[in-house]
Design a protein around this motif. Structure first.
Motif, PDB file in Angstrom:
ATOM      1  N   TRP A  57       0.816  -1.205   0.000  1.00  0.00           N
ATOM      2  CA  TRP A  57       0.000   0.000   0.000  1.00  0.00           C
ATOM      3  C   TRP A  57       0.855   1.262   0.000  1.00  0.00           C
ATOM      4  O   TRP A  57       0.353   2.365  -0.265  1.00  0.00           O
ATOM      5  CB  TRP A  57      -0.918   0.013   1.225  1.00  0.00           C
ATOM      6  CG  TRP A  57      -2.076  -0.939   1.140  1.00  0.00           C
ATOM      7  CD1 TRP A  57      -2.129  -2.203   1.637  1.00  0.00           C
ATOM      8  CD2 TRP A  57      -3.349  -0.700   0.516  1.00  0.00           C
ATOM      9  NE1 TRP A  57      -3.362  -2.785   1.365  1.00  0.00           N
ATOM     10  CE2 TRP A  57      -4.129  -1.872   0.683  1.00  0.00           C
ATOM     11  CE3 TRP A  57      -3.909   0.384  -0.151  1.00  0.00           C
ATOM     12  CZ2 TRP A  57      -5.431  -1.981   0.203  1.00  0.00           C
ATOM     13  CZ3 TRP A  57      -5.203   0.279  -0.628  1.00  0.00           C
ATOM     14  CH2 TRP A  57      -5.942  -0.889  -0.459  1.00  0.00           C
ATOM     15  N   TYR A  58       2.137   1.141   0.300  1.00  0.00           N
ATOM     16  CA  TYR A  58       3.013   2.306   0.304  1.00  0.00           C
ATOM     17  C   TYR A  58       3.288   2.842  -1.089  1.00  0.00           C
ATOM     18  O   TYR A  58       3.783   3.959  -1.245  1.00  0.00           O
ATOM     19  CB  TYR A  58       4.342   1.974   1.012  1.00  0.00           C
ATOM     20  CG  TYR A  58       5.002   0.713   0.518  1.00  0.00           C
ATOM     21  CD1 TYR A  58       5.775   0.695  -0.631  1.00  0.00           C
ATOM     22  CD2 TYR A  58       4.843  -0.485   1.213  1.00  0.00           C
ATOM     23  CE1 TYR A  58       6.364  -0.463  -1.083  1.00  0.00           C
ATOM     24  CE2 TYR A  58       5.433  -1.651   0.781  1.00  0.00           C
ATOM     25  CZ  TYR A  58       6.187  -1.636  -0.373  1.00  0.00           C
ATOM     26  OH  TYR A  58       6.774  -2.802  -0.820  1.00  0.00           O
ATOM     27  N   LEU A  59       2.970   2.075  -2.123  1.00  0.00           N
ATOM     28  CA  LEU A  59       3.173   2.543  -3.493  1.00  0.00           C
ATOM     29  C   LEU A  59       2.013   3.447  -3.916  1.00  0.00           C
ATOM     30  O   LEU A  59       0.849   3.131  -3.698  1.00  0.00           O
ATOM     31  CB  LEU A  59       3.295   1.351  -4.442  1.00  0.00           C
ATOM     32  CG  LEU A  59       4.509   0.439  -4.204  1.00  0.00           C
ATOM     33  CD1 LEU A  59       4.479  -0.754  -5.153  1.00  0.00           C
ATOM     34  CD2 LEU A  59       5.810   1.206  -4.368  1.00  0.00           C
ATOM     35  N   ASN A  60       2.360   4.585  -4.518  1.00  0.00           N
ATOM     36  CA  ASN A  60       1.361   5.553  -4.995  1.00  0.00           C
ATOM     37  C   ASN A  60       0.425   5.992  -3.868  1.00  0.00           C
ATOM     38  O   ASN A  60      -0.772   6.215  -4.077  1.00  0.00           O
ATOM     39  CB  ASN A  60       0.546   4.963  -6.153  1.00  0.00           C
ATOM     40  CG  ASN A  60       1.406   4.506  -7.307  1.00  0.00           C
ATOM     41  OD1 ASN A  60       2.292   5.243  -7.756  1.00  0.00           O
ATOM     42  ND2 ASN A  60       1.189   3.287  -7.783  1.00  0.00           N
ATOM     43  N   HIS A  61       0.971   6.125  -2.684  1.00  0.00           N
ATOM     44  CA  HIS A  61       0.186   6.478  -1.514  1.00  0.00           C
ATOM     45  C   HIS A  61       0.139   8.005  -1.381  1.00  0.00           C
ATOM     46  O   HIS A  61       1.184   8.651  -1.251  1.00  0.00           O
ATOM     47  CB  HIS A  61       0.820   5.847  -0.280  1.00  0.00           C
ATOM     48  CG  HIS A  61       0.008   5.978   0.971  1.00  0.00           C
ATOM     49  ND1 HIS A  61      -1.183   6.648   1.019  1.00  0.00           N
ATOM     50  CD2 HIS A  61       0.226   5.527   2.233  1.00  0.00           C
ATOM     51  CE1 HIS A  61      -1.667   6.608   2.236  1.00  0.00           C
ATOM     52  NE2 HIS A  61      -0.818   5.925   3.002  1.00  0.00           N
ATOM     53  N   TYR A  62      -1.057   8.574  -1.386  1.00  0.00           N
ATOM     54  CA  TYR A  62      -1.164  10.036  -1.393  1.00  0.00           C
ATOM     55  C   TYR A  62      -0.560  10.656  -0.131  1.00  0.00           C
ATOM     56  O   TYR A  62       0.000  11.766  -0.185  1.00  0.00           O
ATOM     57  CB  TYR A  62      -2.629  10.462  -1.566  1.00  0.00           C
ATOM     58  CG  TYR A  62      -3.511  10.265  -0.344  1.00  0.00           C
ATOM     59  CD1 TYR A  62      -3.732  11.302   0.554  1.00  0.00           C
ATOM     60  CD2 TYR A  62      -4.138   9.038  -0.102  1.00  0.00           C
ATOM     61  CE1 TYR A  62      -4.547  11.134   1.668  1.00  0.00           C
ATOM     62  CE2 TYR A  62      -4.949   8.860   1.006  1.00  0.00           C
ATOM     63  CZ  TYR A  62      -5.150   9.910   1.897  1.00  0.00           C
ATOM     64  OH  TYR A  62      -5.959   9.736   2.993  1.00  0.00           O
ATOM     65  N   ARG A  63      -0.643   9.962   1.011  1.00  0.00           N
ATOM     66  CA  ARG A  63      -0.086  10.542   2.234  1.00  0.00           C
ATOM     67  C   ARG A  63       1.431  10.665   2.141  1.00  0.00           C
ATOM     68  O   ARG A  63       2.010  11.659   2.578  1.00  0.00           O
ATOM     69  CB  ARG A  63      -0.483   9.699   3.444  1.00  0.00           C
ATOM     70  CG  ARG A  63      -1.941   9.869   3.832  1.00  0.00           C
ATOM     71  CD  ARG A  63      -2.314   9.002   5.030  1.00  0.00           C
ATOM     72  NE  ARG A  63      -3.697   9.248   5.443  1.00  0.00           N
ATOM     73  CZ  ARG A  63      -4.342   8.547   6.369  1.00  0.00           C
ATOM     74  NH1 ARG A  63      -3.713   7.553   6.994  1.00  0.00           N
ATOM     75  NH2 ARG A  63      -5.589   8.833   6.689  1.00  0.00           N
ATOM     76  N   GLU A 109      -4.146  15.221   7.907  1.00  0.00           N
ATOM     77  CA  GLU A 109      -4.890  14.577   6.813  1.00  0.00           C
ATOM     78  C   GLU A 109      -5.501  15.594   5.864  1.00  0.00           C
ATOM     79  O   GLU A 109      -5.444  15.430   4.646  1.00  0.00           O
ATOM     80  CB  GLU A 109      -5.980  13.681   7.408  1.00  0.00           C
ATOM     81  CG  GLU A 109      -6.960  13.105   6.396  1.00  0.00           C
ATOM     82  CD  GLU A 109      -6.305  12.137   5.418  1.00  0.00           C
ATOM     83  OE1 GLU A 109      -6.813  12.033   4.276  1.00  0.00           O
ATOM     84  OE2 GLU A 109      -5.304  11.508   5.784  1.00  0.00           O
ATOM     85  N   HIS A 110      -6.079  16.661   6.396  1.00  0.00           N
ATOM     86  CA  HIS A 110      -6.774  17.618   5.530  1.00  0.00           C
ATOM     87  C   HIS A 110      -5.821  18.468   4.694  1.00  0.00           C
ATOM     88  O   HIS A 110      -6.264  19.199   3.806  1.00  0.00           O
ATOM     89  CB  HIS A 110      -7.705  18.509   6.364  1.00  0.00           C
ATOM     90  CG  HIS A 110      -8.957  17.801   6.786  1.00  0.00           C
ATOM     91  ND1 HIS A 110      -9.002  16.956   7.865  1.00  0.00           N
ATOM     92  CD2 HIS A 110     -10.201  17.799   6.235  1.00  0.00           C
ATOM     93  CE1 HIS A 110     -10.225  16.475   7.987  1.00  0.00           C
ATOM     94  NE2 HIS A 110     -10.972  16.962   7.017  1.00  0.00           N
ATOM     95  N   GLU A 111      -4.519  18.385   4.964  1.00  0.00           N
ATOM     96  CA  GLU A 111      -3.534  19.035   4.096  1.00  0.00           C
ATOM     97  C   GLU A 111      -3.115  18.117   2.951  1.00  0.00           C
ATOM     98  O   GLU A 111      -2.412  18.550   2.043  1.00  0.00           O
ATOM     99  CB  GLU A 111      -2.299  19.421   4.913  1.00  0.00           C
ATOM    100  CG  GLU A 111      -2.557  20.421   6.028  1.00  0.00           C
ATOM    101  CD  GLU A 111      -1.325  20.695   6.853  1.00  0.00           C
ATOM    102  OE1 GLU A 111      -0.585  21.649   6.513  1.00  0.00           O
ATOM    103  OE2 GLU A 111      -1.079  19.959   7.822  1.00  0.00           O
ATOM    104  N   MET A 167       1.037  13.378  11.166  1.00  0.00           N
ATOM    105  CA  MET A 167       2.397  12.851  11.299  1.00  0.00           C
ATOM    106  C   MET A 167       3.338  13.947  11.761  1.00  0.00           C
ATOM    107  O   MET A 167       3.315  15.062  11.254  1.00  0.00           O
ATOM    108  CB  MET A 167       2.890  12.198  10.012  1.00  0.00           C
ATOM    109  CG  MET A 167       2.823  13.013   8.763  1.00  0.00           C
ATOM    110  SD  MET A 167       3.368  12.008   7.337  1.00  0.00           S
ATOM    111  CE  MET A 167       3.011  13.128   5.982  1.00  0.00           C
ATOM    112  N   ILE A 168       4.133  13.596  12.774  1.00  0.00           N
ATOM    113  CA  ILE A 168       5.110  14.508  13.363  1.00  0.00           C
ATOM    114  C   ILE A 168       6.430  14.323  12.632  1.00  0.00           C
ATOM    115  O   ILE A 168       6.910  13.200  12.468  1.00  0.00           O
ATOM    116  CB  ILE A 168       5.296  14.213  14.858  1.00  0.00           C
ATOM    117  CG1 ILE A 168       3.950  14.217  15.583  1.00  0.00           C
ATOM    118  CG2 ILE A 168       6.246  15.218  15.488  1.00  0.00           C
ATOM    119  CD1 ILE A 168       4.026  13.657  16.994  1.00  0.00           C
TER     120      ILE A 168
END
Length: 377
Positions: A81-87, A104-106, A133-134
């Motif tokens: 799932w790390y591939l092409n992951h928008y986050r 998330e909203h950014e 995420m920090i």
């Protein structure tokens, strides 16, 4: 009250630096203190051109992670799932630019989330829609700390992001302290091996030497050197083999020793070669933040006599011709040279060597030499 809970949970994280088996509980407590459901430490590359945003040298399941995050991260890694992951794709540039906390909203609009496969089939499926995420940039390996919120919890907001960012220095200290402690443990092992006259070096996640003992320093010279912190062999084939062994060991899960290339030979201009072997750090010496990664052990074959043919025959059930070839290989002789010295063709030597591998339960000449060098001591 909330800050007291956070500081109490951070104290448990400092305990986990000393006792890594406490990390899952400590991070679960810390997540709850931040009104989150789960959190973990996550390495990231600062190279924005990298096709895969994760660090390929590290398994996600080997970093500090809270209990509630584990099932999701297993799925995340197993099904890529790390591939092409928008986050990752959108959050990484923000962290590289220096943003302390990314929300998330950014990373996606409400409309994008309605159709996002990652959001709906991964995060909502596991019940974790909220995300922050920090950012914890470090000198060598940068880290972020993702936190998840459950369906019944509100999304993180900008005011919370400002509050959370106050604790980034604490996470940096945790990582620094863990690195220093684990490096000291690894160095103690290296020095202890030196007292046994065993040359050894501690290798970090980049393949660079963190520490080496006096016995290893004594092997440095015209055939083996340290170049910009990396072991380098003068003989091109030896250098290629040594680097391939280290690179492969760095890529592999350190507990999967069977998949590594565990040994390599460094040819000398004069005398028998130097045997190099990889020992992955694990258990007590496992650095969860991955600064200290491997032990590299050396054997100076000049210090040991070549294995005797008669002992090879009785120990491994070799025939006379197989024992003669094994003794040559055990002395560090190249296969083609050994064939010439024994008066047999190269192809015959290759066939005999495969049989020797089978009978000794080895797979490569380096493994065979490592086994026979111990037999000869």
């Amino acid at each position: 009250m909330r800050e007291d809970r956070i500081r109490s949970a951070l104290d448990r994280c400092y305990d986990a630096v000393i006792a890594p088996n406490l990390w899952a509980d400590a991070l679960q407590d810390l997540a709850r203190a931040f009104d989150a459901a789960a959190m973990m430490f996550y390495p990231y590359q600062r190279n924005l051109a990298a096709a895969d945003p994760r660090d390929p040298n590290k398994s996600f399941t080997k970093v500090p992670i809270s209990h509630e995050y584990q099932e999701l991260i297993d799925e995340y890694e197993k099904n890529r799932w790390y591939l092409n992951h928008y986050r990752a794709e959108r959050g990484l540039p923000l962290m590289v630019s220096g943003q302390s906390v990314v929300l998330e909203h950014e990373l996606a609009t409400d409309d994008e989330r309605r159709t996002s496969r990652h959001y709906n089939d991964l995060y909502l499926r596991f019940g974790f829609p909220g995300y922050a995420m920090i950012n914890v940039p470090m000198l060598d390996q940068s880290w972020c700390i993702p936190m998840l919120r459950a369906t019944e919890q509100a999304h993180f907001n900008p005011e919370e992001a400002r509050y959370i960012s106050r604790f980034a220095p604490q996470f940096r200290r945790l990582i620094n302290l863990s690195e220093k402690l684990e490096i000291e443990k690894g160095c103690a092992v290296v020095m202890g091996l030196g007292s046994l006259r065993t040359p050894a070096a501690l290798i970090d996640w980049r393949g660079k030497v963190l520490s080496l003992n006096v016995a290893a320093e004594d092997l440095l010279g015209p055939d083996l050197a340290l170049v910009r912190g990396v072991f380098a062999a003068t003989d091109p084939a030896s250098h290629q083999g040594l680097q391939a062994m280290i690179r492969n060991a760095l890529r592999e899960d350190r507990t999967s020793v069977g998949h590594m290339y565990p040994s390599s030979l460094v040819a000398r201009r004069e005398g028998r070669p130097i045997l190099a072997e990889i020992l992955p750090l694990s258990g007590t010496y496992l650095d969860l933040f991955d600064r200290a990664h491997l032990l590299l052990l050396f054997t100076d074959l000049n210090r040991f006599r070549a294995p005797r043919e008669e002992r090879l025959r009785t120990t491994f059930g070799l025939t006379a011709s197989e024992a003669r070839l094994a003794a040559k290989i055990g002395a560090g002789t190249e296969l083609r040279t050994a064939a010439d010295e024994l008066g047999i063709t190269y192809e015959t030597a290759r066939v005999q060597l495969r049989i020797v591998f089978h009978k000794t339960d080895t797979h490569r000449q380096g493994e065979l030499i490592a086994l026979l060098s111990r037999l000869a001591r």
